[in-house]
Motif scaffolding. Sequence first.
Motif, PDB file in Angstrom:
ATOM      1  N   ILE A   8      58.144 -10.121  -1.098  1.00 16.28           N
ATOM      2  CA  ILE A   8      56.708 -10.366  -1.151  1.00 16.28           C
ATOM      3  C   ILE A   8      56.067  -9.250  -1.972  1.00 16.28           C
ATOM      4  N   TYR A   9      55.430  -9.629  -3.068  1.00 18.99           N
ATOM      5  CA  TYR A   9      54.736  -8.684  -3.942  1.00 18.99           C
ATOM      6  C   TYR A   9      53.236  -8.786  -3.666  1.00 18.99           C
ATOM      7  N   VAL A  10      52.600  -7.651  -3.437  1.00 20.50           N
ATOM      8  CA  VAL A  10      51.178  -7.648  -3.098  1.00 20.50           C
ATOM      9  C   VAL A  10      50.426  -6.690  -4.014  1.00 20.50           C
ATOM     10  N   PHE A  11      49.334  -7.171  -4.590  1.00 17.78           N
ATOM     11  CA  PHE A  11      48.443  -6.370  -5.427  1.00 17.78           C
ATOM     12  C   PHE A  11      47.039  -6.475  -4.838  1.00 17.78           C
ATOM     13  N   ALA A  12      46.398  -5.334  -4.639  1.00 19.97           N
ATOM     14  CA  ALA A  12      45.067  -5.301  -4.034  1.00 19.97           C
ATOM     15  C   ALA A  12      44.031  -4.874  -5.067  1.00 19.97           C
ATOM     16  N   TYR A  13      42.917  -5.591  -5.097  1.00 24.07           N
ATOM     17  CA  TYR A  13      41.869  -5.323  -6.080  1.00 24.07           C
ATOM     18  C   TYR A  13      40.500  -5.258  -5.414  1.00 24.07           C
ATOM     19  N   LEU A  14      39.630  -4.480  -6.028  1.00 22.63           N
ATOM     20  CA  LEU A  14      38.221  -4.457  -5.663  1.00 22.63           C
ATOM     21  C   LEU A  14      37.450  -4.924  -6.887  1.00 22.63           C
ATOM     22  N   ASP A  15      36.781  -6.049  -6.735  1.00 19.74           N
ATOM     23  CA  ASP A  15      36.046  -6.648  -7.851  1.00 19.74           C
ATOM     24  C   ASP A  15      34.563  -6.378  -7.700  1.00 19.74           C
ATOM     25  N   LEU A  16      33.937  -5.950  -8.779  1.00 21.64           N
ATOM     26  CA  LEU A  16      32.511  -5.668  -8.786  1.00 21.64           C
ATOM     27  C   LEU A  16      31.769  -6.798  -9.492  1.00 21.64           C
ATOM     28  N   ASP A  17      30.634  -7.159  -8.928  1.00 16.71           N
ATOM     29  CA  ASP A  17      29.790  -8.196  -9.515  1.00 16.71           C
ATOM     30  C   ASP A  17      30.581  -9.480  -9.756  1.00 16.71           C
ATOM     31  N   PRO A  18      31.186 -10.055  -8.720  1.00 18.24           N
ATOM     32  CA  PRO A  18      32.051 -11.224  -8.908  1.00 18.24           C
ATOM     33  C   PRO A  18      31.335 -12.438  -9.488  1.00 18.24           C
ATOM     34  N   GLU A  19      30.028 -12.535  -9.296  1.00 19.43           N
ATOM     35  CA  GLU A  19      29.283 -13.661  -9.845  1.00 19.43           C
ATOM     36  C   GLU A  19      28.737 -13.378 -11.237  1.00 19.43           C
ATOM     37  N   GLY A  20      28.952 -12.151 -11.733  1.00 20.14           N
ATOM     38  CA  GLY A  20      28.526 -11.810 -13.087  1.00 20.14           C
ATOM     39  C   GLY A  20      27.029 -11.696 -13.283  1.00 20.14           C
ATOM     40  N   LYS A  21      26.273 -11.491 -12.196  1.00 19.15           N
ATOM     41  CA  LYS A  21      24.821 -11.440 -12.320  1.00 19.15           C
ATOM     42  C   LYS A  21      24.342 -10.214 -13.099  1.00 19.15           C
ATOM     43  N   TRP A  22      25.028  -9.084 -12.898  1.00 17.20           N
ATOM     44  CA  TRP A  22      24.615  -7.871 -13.600  1.00 17.20           C
ATOM     45  C   TRP A  22      24.793  -8.011 -15.107  1.00 17.20           C
ATOM     46  N   MET A  23      25.903  -8.586 -15.512  1.00 12.63           N
ATOM     47  CA  MET A  23      26.195  -8.690 -16.939  1.00 12.63           C
ATOM     48  C   MET A  23      25.333  -9.746 -17.637  1.00 12.63           C
ATOM     49  N   LYS A  24      24.756 -10.667 -16.861  1.00 11.58           N
ATOM     50  CA  LYS A  24      23.900 -11.697 -17.450  1.00 11.58           C
ATOM     51  C   LYS A  24      22.472 -11.199 -17.678  1.00 11.58           C
ATOM     52  N   ASN A  25      22.124 -10.094 -17.000  1.00  7.07           N
ATOM     53  CA  ASN A  25      20.775  -9.539 -17.124  1.00  7.07           C
ATOM     54  C   ASN A  25      20.797  -8.373 -18.104  1.00  7.07           C
ATOM     55  N   PRO A  26      20.048  -8.432 -19.210  1.00  2.39           N
ATOM     56  CA  PRO A  26      20.085  -7.359 -20.223  1.00  2.39           C
ATOM     57  C   PRO A  26      19.739  -5.985 -19.658  1.00  2.39           C
ATOM     58  N   PHE A  27      18.801  -5.916 -18.712  1.00  3.91           N
ATOM     59  CA  PHE A  27      18.403  -4.617 -18.163  1.00  3.91           C
ATOM     60  C   PHE A  27      19.515  -4.013 -17.308  1.00  3.91           C
ATOM     61  N   THR A  28      20.025  -4.784 -16.345  1.00  5.07           N
ATOM     62  CA  THR A  28      21.074  -4.255 -15.478  1.00  5.07           C
ATOM     63  C   THR A  28      22.375  -4.021 -16.245  1.00  5.07           C
ATOM     64  N   LYS A  29      22.636  -4.824 -17.271  1.00  9.19           N
ATOM     65  CA  LYS A  29      23.823  -4.608 -18.090  1.00  9.19           C
ATOM     66  C   LYS A  29      23.753  -3.254 -18.791  1.00  9.19           C
ATOM     67  N   ALA A  30      22.569  -2.894 -19.303  1.00  6.58           N
ATOM     68  CA  ALA A  30      22.391  -1.611 -19.978  1.00  6.58           C
ATOM     69  C   ALA A  30      22.509  -0.440 -19.015  1.00  6.58           C
ATOM     70  N   MET A  31      22.202  -0.675 -17.737  1.00  2.00           N
ATOM     71  CA  MET A  31      22.250   0.384 -16.730  1.00  2.00           C
ATOM     72  C   MET A  31      23.588   0.438 -16.000  1.00  2.00           C
ATOM     73  N   TRP A  32      24.548  -0.370 -16.421  1.00  2.00           N
ATOM     74  CA  TRP A  32      25.801  -0.521 -15.673  1.00  2.00           C
ATOM     75  C   TRP A  32      26.524   0.805 -15.475  1.00  2.00           C
ATOM     76  N   ASP A  33      26.800   1.533 -16.545  1.00  2.00           N
ATOM     77  CA  ASP A  33      27.570   2.781 -16.444  1.00  2.00           C
ATOM     78  C   ASP A  33      26.864   3.799 -15.560  1.00  2.00           C
ATOM     79  N   LEU A  34      25.558   3.955 -15.733  1.00  2.00           N
ATOM     80  CA  LEU A  34      24.796   4.898 -14.922  1.00  2.00           C
ATOM     81  C   LEU A  34      24.820   4.480 -13.459  1.00  2.00           C
ATOM     82  N   PHE A  35      24.662   3.206 -13.210  1.00  2.00           N
ATOM     83  CA  PHE A  35      24.633   2.695 -11.841  1.00  2.00           C
ATOM     84  C   PHE A  35      25.963   2.936 -11.141  1.00  2.00           C
ATOM     85  N   ILE A  36      27.067   2.651 -11.804  1.00  3.59           N
ATOM     86  CA  ILE A  36      28.383   2.769 -11.188  1.00  3.59           C
ATOM     87  C   ILE A  36      28.788   4.233 -11.015  1.00  3.59           C
TER      88      ILE A  36
END
Length: 204
Positions: free
Chosen positions: A123-151
Amino acid sequence: YLYSNIPKNKFSMVEFHVARFKIKSLKTFHLQNIYIDLHDYLIEEDYAPSEKDYDYPEKFMWENRTQKDGREIWIWFRPYRILAANKFFKRSFRINFHARKIKDVEIMHEGKKLNVNKGEVEIYVFAYLDLDPEGKWMKNPFTKAMWDLFIKRIYHKSLEAHRREMLADSYKLQEHLKNLLGQQMFSPPRKTFRPTYAFGERTF
């Protein structure tokens, strides 16, 4: 360890690889019981969308049989968990189940003859933490520009807290699978749930 896969698609989520491990067993077992136990565990730990079996995150199943080597089976599970309080984070596992050289054997256990399986299970297991799974941040120009600072500045502590919790979930799953494969599991084969995906409603 933690690293990110920055997606090429600007509307995709950001994925952090949290952990990975492999478990192997060469013991005698009930293959069907292992399958059902993992099914129940993922539901109990809220890593399935619901208790309805059509929502169960089994994505792929392949089986081959030969007279010489018996059966070989691949099953891919893709369970995930999104907390209702914060849907910005998605915890997900990629579980690849591989059984090979599986043959039916008979054993005596507590004075009773049982039909079980013998072969190799990995049994091979890989664990992930996904950010913004619905892609809402990347669809918004303002939040997309603030991504690096926010994270890196604002959400860093929260990200690290979720990473630790995902790591704890990984250790818990690893321990459960080790105990599961380490047991002889000489209980009678359990009936599969409905609808079934990998094995159908049958015993091994």
